[in-house]
Design a protein around this motif. Sequence first.
Motif, PDB file in Angstrom:
ATOM      1  N   LEU A   1      31.972  48.445  45.663  1.00  0.00           N
ATOM      2  CA  LEU A   1      31.439  47.088  45.782  1.00  0.00           C
ATOM      3  C   LEU A   1      32.035  46.166  44.728  1.00  0.00           C
ATOM      4  O   LEU A   1      32.373  45.013  45.015  1.00  0.00           O
ATOM      5  CB  LEU A   1      29.915  47.110  45.662  1.00  0.00           C
ATOM      6  CG  LEU A   1      29.162  47.738  46.838  1.00  0.00           C
ATOM      7  CD1 LEU A   1      27.711  47.993  46.458  1.00  0.00           C
ATOM      8  CD2 LEU A   1      29.243  46.849  48.076  1.00  0.00           C
ATOM      9  N   ARG A   2      32.182  46.659  43.519  1.00  0.00           N
ATOM     10  CA  ARG A   2      32.743  45.820  42.456  1.00  0.00           C
ATOM     11  C   ARG A   2      34.227  45.546  42.710  1.00  0.00           C
ATOM     12  O   ARG A   2      34.706  44.428  42.483  1.00  0.00           O
ATOM     13  CB  ARG A   2      32.533  46.467  41.082  1.00  0.00           C
ATOM     14  CG  ARG A   2      31.063  46.455  40.660  1.00  0.00           C
ATOM     15  CD  ARG A   2      30.871  46.810  39.191  1.00  0.00           C
ATOM     16  NE  ARG A   2      31.537  45.864  38.307  1.00  0.00           N
ATOM     17  CZ  ARG A   2      31.091  44.648  38.028  1.00  0.00           C
ATOM     18  NH1 ARG A   2      29.967  44.209  38.567  1.00  0.00           N
ATOM     19  NH2 ARG A   2      31.758  43.870  37.196  1.00  0.00           N
ATOM     20  N   GLY A   3      34.944  46.547  43.164  1.00  0.00           N
ATOM     21  CA  GLY A   3      36.350  46.327  43.494  1.00  0.00           C
ATOM     22  C   GLY A   3      36.505  45.317  44.616  1.00  0.00           C
ATOM     23  O   GLY A   3      37.378  44.436  44.572  1.00  0.00           O
ATOM     24  N   ALA A   4      35.638  45.431  45.631  1.00  0.00           N
ATOM     25  CA  ALA A   4      35.678  44.477  46.735  1.00  0.00           C
ATOM     26  C   ALA A   4      35.327  43.072  46.261  1.00  0.00           C
ATOM     27  O   ALA A   4      35.956  42.091  46.668  1.00  0.00           O
ATOM     28  CB  ALA A   4      34.722  44.917  47.839  1.00  0.00           C
ATOM     29  N   GLY A   5      34.335  42.958  45.383  1.00  0.00           N
ATOM     30  CA  GLY A   5      33.940  41.653  44.874  1.00  0.00           C
ATOM     31  C   GLY A   5      35.078  40.949  44.159  1.00  0.00           C
ATOM     32  O   GLY A   5      35.303  39.747  44.343  1.00  0.00           O
ATOM     33  N   ARG A   6      35.814  41.700  43.362  1.00  0.00           N
ATOM     34  CA  ARG A   6      36.965  41.103  42.654  1.00  0.00           C
ATOM     35  C   ARG A   6      38.043  40.661  43.646  1.00  0.00           C
ATOM     36  O   ARG A   6      38.631  39.581  43.519  1.00  0.00           O
ATOM     37  CB  ARG A   6      37.530  42.105  41.641  1.00  0.00           C
ATOM     38  CG  ARG A   6      36.601  42.393  40.458  1.00  0.00           C
ATOM     39  CD  ARG A   6      37.303  43.205  39.386  1.00  0.00           C
ATOM     40  NE  ARG A   6      37.615  44.561  39.843  1.00  0.00           N
ATOM     41  CZ  ARG A   6      36.804  45.615  39.674  1.00  0.00           C
ATOM     42  NH1 ARG A   6      35.629  45.458  39.086  1.00  0.00           N
ATOM     43  NH2 ARG A   6      37.172  46.805  40.088  1.00  0.00           N
ATOM     44  N   ALA A   7      38.298  41.511  44.644  1.00  0.00           N
ATOM     45  CA  ALA A   7      39.313  41.184  45.650  1.00  0.00           C
ATOM     46  C   ALA A   7      38.908  39.949  46.456  1.00  0.00           C
ATOM     47  O   ALA A   7      39.730  39.068  46.728  1.00  0.00           O
ATOM     48  CB  ALA A   7      39.545  42.372  46.580  1.00  0.00           C
ATOM     49  N   LEU A   8      37.636  39.879  46.832  1.00  0.00           N
ATOM     50  CA  LEU A   8      37.169  38.732  47.610  1.00  0.00           C
ATOM     51  C   LEU A   8      37.250  37.445  46.799  1.00  0.00           C
ATOM     52  O   LEU A   8      37.639  36.393  47.329  1.00  0.00           O
ATOM     53  CB  LEU A   8      35.737  38.953  48.087  1.00  0.00           C
ATOM     54  CG  LEU A   8      35.499  40.124  49.048  1.00  0.00           C
ATOM     55  CD1 LEU A   8      34.099  40.044  49.645  1.00  0.00           C
ATOM     56  CD2 LEU A   8      36.536  40.180  50.145  1.00  0.00           C
ATOM     57  N   ASN A   9      36.895  37.511  45.540  1.00  0.00           N
ATOM     58  CA  ASN A   9      36.973  36.300  44.716  1.00  0.00           C
ATOM     59  C   ASN A   9      38.406  35.779  44.622  1.00  0.00           C
ATOM     60  O   ASN A   9      38.633  34.567  44.603  1.00  0.00           O
ATOM     61  CB  ASN A   9      36.412  36.563  43.324  1.00  0.00           C
ATOM     62  CG  ASN A   9      34.929  36.218  43.215  1.00  0.00           C
ATOM     63  OD1 ASN A   9      34.372  35.567  44.092  1.00  0.00           O
ATOM     64  ND2 ASN A   9      34.297  36.650  42.139  1.00  0.00           N
ATOM     65  N   ARG A  10      39.386  36.687  44.564  1.00  0.00           N
ATOM     66  CA  ARG A  10      40.783  36.246  44.545  1.00  0.00           C
ATOM     67  C   ARG A  10      41.126  35.511  45.843  1.00  0.00           C
ATOM     68  O   ARG A  10      41.847  34.508  45.830  1.00  0.00           O
ATOM     69  CB  ARG A  10      41.721  37.445  44.340  1.00  0.00           C
ATOM     70  CG  ARG A  10      41.658  38.047  42.938  1.00  0.00           C
ATOM     71  CD  ARG A  10      42.798  39.001  42.689  1.00  0.00           C
ATOM     72  NE  ARG A  10      42.728  40.202  43.513  1.00  0.00           N
ATOM     73  CZ  ARG A  10      42.101  41.316  43.162  1.00  0.00           C
ATOM     74  NH1 ARG A  10      41.474  41.392  41.985  1.00  0.00           N
ATOM     75  NH2 ARG A  10      42.093  42.365  43.964  1.00  0.00           N
ATOM     76  N   CYS A  11      40.586  36.027  46.954  1.00  0.00           N
ATOM     77  CA  CYS A  11      40.809  35.365  48.247  1.00  0.00           C
ATOM     78  C   CYS A  11      40.091  34.025  48.306  1.00  0.00           C
ATOM     79  O   CYS A  11      40.667  33.012  48.744  1.00  0.00           O
ATOM     80  CB  CYS A  11      40.323  36.263  49.386  1.00  0.00           C
ATOM     81  SG  CYS A  11      41.305  37.762  49.639  1.00  0.00           S
ATOM     82  N   PHE A  12      38.836  34.008  47.865  1.00  0.00           N
ATOM     83  CA  PHE A  12      38.062  32.759  47.903  1.00  0.00           C
ATOM     84  C   PHE A  12      38.749  31.665  47.095  1.00  0.00           C
ATOM     85  O   PHE A  12      38.778  30.496  47.497  1.00  0.00           O
ATOM     86  CB  PHE A  12      36.653  32.992  47.362  1.00  0.00           C
ATOM     87  CG  PHE A  12      35.804  33.927  48.185  1.00  0.00           C
ATOM     88  CD1 PHE A  12      35.995  34.064  49.547  1.00  0.00           C
ATOM     89  CD2 PHE A  12      34.794  34.677  47.587  1.00  0.00           C
ATOM     90  CE1 PHE A  12      35.211  34.923  50.305  1.00  0.00           C
ATOM     91  CE2 PHE A  12      33.994  35.533  48.338  1.00  0.00           C
ATOM     92  CZ  PHE A  12      34.200  35.651  49.697  1.00  0.00           C
ATOM     93  N   GLU A  13      39.298  32.036  45.945  1.00  0.00           N
ATOM     94  CA  GLU A  13      39.970  31.052  45.090  1.00  0.00           C
ATOM     95  C   GLU A  13      41.167  30.419  45.791  1.00  0.00           C
ATOM     96  O   GLU A  13      41.567  29.293  45.478  1.00  0.00           O
ATOM     97  CB  GLU A  13      40.417  31.714  43.783  1.00  0.00           C
ATOM     98  CG  GLU A  13      39.249  32.033  42.848  1.00  0.00           C
ATOM     99  CD  GLU A  13      39.661  32.927  41.695  1.00  0.00           C
ATOM    100  OE1 GLU A  13      40.841  33.372  41.662  1.00  0.00           O
ATOM    101  OE2 GLU A  13      38.808  33.185  40.819  1.00  0.00           O
ATOM    102  N   LYS A  14      41.748  31.137  46.766  1.00  0.00           N
ATOM    103  CA  LYS A  14      42.878  30.623  47.538  1.00  0.00           C
ATOM    104  C   LYS A  14      42.426  29.950  48.833  1.00  0.00           C
ATOM    105  O   LYS A  14      43.263  29.558  49.655  1.00  0.00           O
ATOM    106  CB  LYS A  14      43.846  31.763  47.866  1.00  0.00           C
ATOM    107  CG  LYS A  14      44.454  32.432  46.649  1.00  0.00           C
ATOM    108  CD  LYS A  14      45.297  33.632  47.057  1.00  0.00           C
ATOM    109  CE  LYS A  14      45.855  34.360  45.840  1.00  0.00           C
ATOM    110  NZ  LYS A  14      46.621  35.572  46.244  1.00  0.00           N
ATOM    111  N   GLY A  15      41.113  29.864  49.028  1.00  0.00           N
ATOM    112  CA  GLY A  15      40.592  29.260  50.246  1.00  0.00           C
ATOM    113  C   GLY A  15      40.593  30.186  51.438  1.00  0.00           C
ATOM    114  O   GLY A  15      40.400  29.739  52.573  1.00  0.00           O
TER     115      GLY A  15
END
Length: 319
Positions: free
Chosen positions: A268-282
């Motif tokens: 879950l923590r690994g996914a959260g970090r990955a998703l935040n990188r995506c969110f930051e790019k829109g």
Amino acid sequence: MKAAYIDKVGSYQEIKVGELPVPKIDSLEVLVKIDYVSVNHVDTFVRSGGYQTKLSYPFVIGRDAIGVVQDIGSQVDEFKIGDLVWTNSMGYDGRNGVSSEYAAIPVDRLFKAPDVDEKQLIASVHSSATAQILLADILKVKSNKSILIEGSAGHVGTKLLQISKILGLNVATTSNRRDFERLKELGSDQLIDYHQSVTEIGNTFDYIIDTSGKVDLNDNLHLLKLYGQIGMITAPKSDKFSFDVRNFYTNAKSIKGFVISHASLEQLRGAGRALNRCFEKGQLLDDDILELPLSDAGEAHRMLENGLDSGRRVVLDLK
């Protein structure tokens, strides 16, 4: 504080909206003033008792929320008061939910939110985290390999498509023809009408994920390459399949089941970090949203259980 909660598992009519005490935080928790909560099918499974998990009553429903830090525990140094944060693993396994004005959230289940639309972010995280963990941790996909995503126009399907492209996969999708344009915009390399039999597709794949539960398992197994894998996140109502065992084992194929409620904290923590990188790019912020007040929490569950959401992500507004 206002909260949506149950005193026992059962139908959506068991959901109450009323006053509960503001939770107290311990040294490794953060008190968050909740802005928005997403409502997912898994929430209905927990509330109904269909998914067996530890609950304490009154049990606040809901697992995914975004809001603002109001207070921090004495051992918390990752967050500060005023931070915008999100979580997607509350409301099961002994943890109270987040459909309330305030929620006490363990620090290791909390992520800082990038500067994006709050409703879009929280609408995305359940499907996006499911897709991220399934691809990266369960199937351990490798770039330049091929994947077939069946039922790709749904919430999980579109997230699987986008994350597959981010991870460097060549993606084929099945859907209704009316969804072809959108799926092409999201990166699909091969658009297949879902009315077409999978046995007619012609090519084979390294990975296959059926989000619909409507495709025969044996047909998909025959579409796998040597060492191919099927990621299973649903099953048909019959709950029965048969397949050609000799072809399966002689080609070293595999089937891997996954539900996000069994994801480890590390995943879950690994996914959260990955998703935040995506969110930051829109990225991954493209859902059609139905916004309801907290007072309609029961209605939200009723709509999901009866397929009345019209493909929209349901979000409760607590601002």
